[in-house]
Design a protein around this motif. Sequence first.
Motif, PDB file in Angstrom:
ATOM      1  N   HIS A   1      21.656  60.763  32.364  1.00 54.50           N
ATOM      2  CA  HIS A   1      20.718  59.376  32.349  1.00 54.50           C
ATOM      3  C   HIS A   1      19.857  59.621  31.111  1.00 54.50           C
ATOM      4  O   HIS A   1      19.632  58.790  30.250  1.00 54.50           O
ATOM      5  N   CYS A   2      19.409  60.870  30.867  1.00 55.36           N
ATOM      6  CA  CYS A   2      18.325  61.103  29.805  1.00 55.36           C
ATOM      7  C   CYS A   2      18.705  62.319  28.973  1.00 55.36           C
ATOM      8  O   CYS A   2      18.070  62.386  27.758  1.00 55.36           O
TER       9      CYS A   2
ATOM     10  N   CYS B   1      17.598  65.329  38.127  1.00 56.39           N
ATOM     11  CA  CYS B   1      17.078  65.550  37.017  1.00 56.39           C
ATOM     12  C   CYS B   1      15.470  65.922  37.159  1.00 56.39           C
ATOM     13  O   CYS B   1      14.825  64.884  37.456  1.00 56.39           O
TER      14      CYS B   1
ATOM     15  N   CYS C   1      21.917  66.079  32.258  1.00 53.75           N
ATOM     16  CA  CYS C   1      21.861  64.776  32.687  1.00 53.75           C
ATOM     17  C   CYS C   1      22.365  63.657  32.305  1.00 53.75           C
ATOM     18  O   CYS C   1      22.132  63.518  30.922  1.00 53.75           O
TER      19      CYS C   1
ATOM     20  N   CYS D   1      14.120  63.159  34.220  1.00 53.57           N
ATOM     21  CA  CYS D   1      13.859  61.567  34.632  1.00 53.57           C
ATOM     22  C   CYS D   1      14.074  61.406  36.024  1.00 53.57           C
ATOM     23  O   CYS D   1      13.907  60.257  36.282  1.00 53.57           O
TER      24      CYS D   1
ATOM     25  N   SER E   1      18.855  65.579  29.476  1.00 49.74           N
ATOM     26  CA  SER E   1      18.370  66.642  29.643  1.00 49.74           C
ATOM     27  C   SER E   1      19.056  67.971  29.866  1.00 49.74           C
ATOM     28  O   SER E   1      20.288  67.738  30.697  1.00 49.74           O
TER      29      SER E   1
HETATM   30 ZN   LIG Z   1      17.463  63.144  33.163  1.00 52.02          ZN
END
Ligand SMILES: [Zn+2]
Length: 310
Positions: A32-33, A54, A30, A57, A35
Amino acid sequence: MSAFDAPQFTDETKAREYLEAIRWPDGPVCPHCGSLEGAYRLEGKKHRPGLLKCKDCREQFSVTVGTVFERSKIPLTKWVLATHLMCSSKKGISSHQIARTLGVTYKTAWFMTHRIREAMAPAKDAGPLGGEGKTVEADETYLSKSPKTRKPAGLPLGAKPAPQVFSLVERGGNVRSMYLDDKNIRGALVQHLHEASRLVTDGSNVYKAQVVNHESVDHSKYEWARGDVHTNTLENFFSIFKRGLIGTYQHMDKKHLNRYLAEFDFRRNNRVKLGINDAQRTAIALKGIEGKRLTYRSPDETQTAPLTQG
Ligand SMILES: [Zn+2]
């Protein structure tokens, strides 16, 4: 079957799978985070192809989010083919040629090639060249077709000096080139040369007293090499990029010069002699699409899309 018929150059789904396999060899990450295992695919007609979500998040992403390919509506088949073309032509390929081969406008081809050069540039945390027991060559050159504008000294009145390029190469390692505009060689050495390195240069005064372990040959006294003290590695490299830059990139703008240099550095640092073939070099460039700082935007706003479109 020609190399251009490979599935990733003709089929959008195959191109996406090809890029996903290069970027995410151990499964989606991911952007964004961060993960590693929370993502699942959003299938069905409601979603555009290649979209993931995800679990950690709850954000959506695709393989191009957070890359230099983000925010463009250009098909992935064209991105990977353009990358392949740039990685497999030793002296570079012009945006006009890319435009013809891909069937896109010159403006789009120009935009794509500059983004791909960003992908080829070294990572921001790449660190200096050389180190303890390593020999590094340094040299400068002027990019000009005309001998009159090569050297600042003795320029005809009103003539602008040609762009000056400075390169360092670690023997048995990588080359790094940069346009010397407002930066000087002293600053470039501080930033790009590991202080424990042994530096070899020509007799130019600019290197004197910059580096403790420094040896030079005096070209003005017709001394080109003394044992392994020479700058032949860089002389050879300069001749390749001069032929490329002058032959292929006729309308090169100085403000983009560092990106062109990154392209030539990249091909040299990932050359056939190191056992790297065209397909592997393309994959290395595509790995670099991630996390690069973008210094410019699309010339045409209609080519951009909202962030979530990836
Ligand atoms: Zn994420």
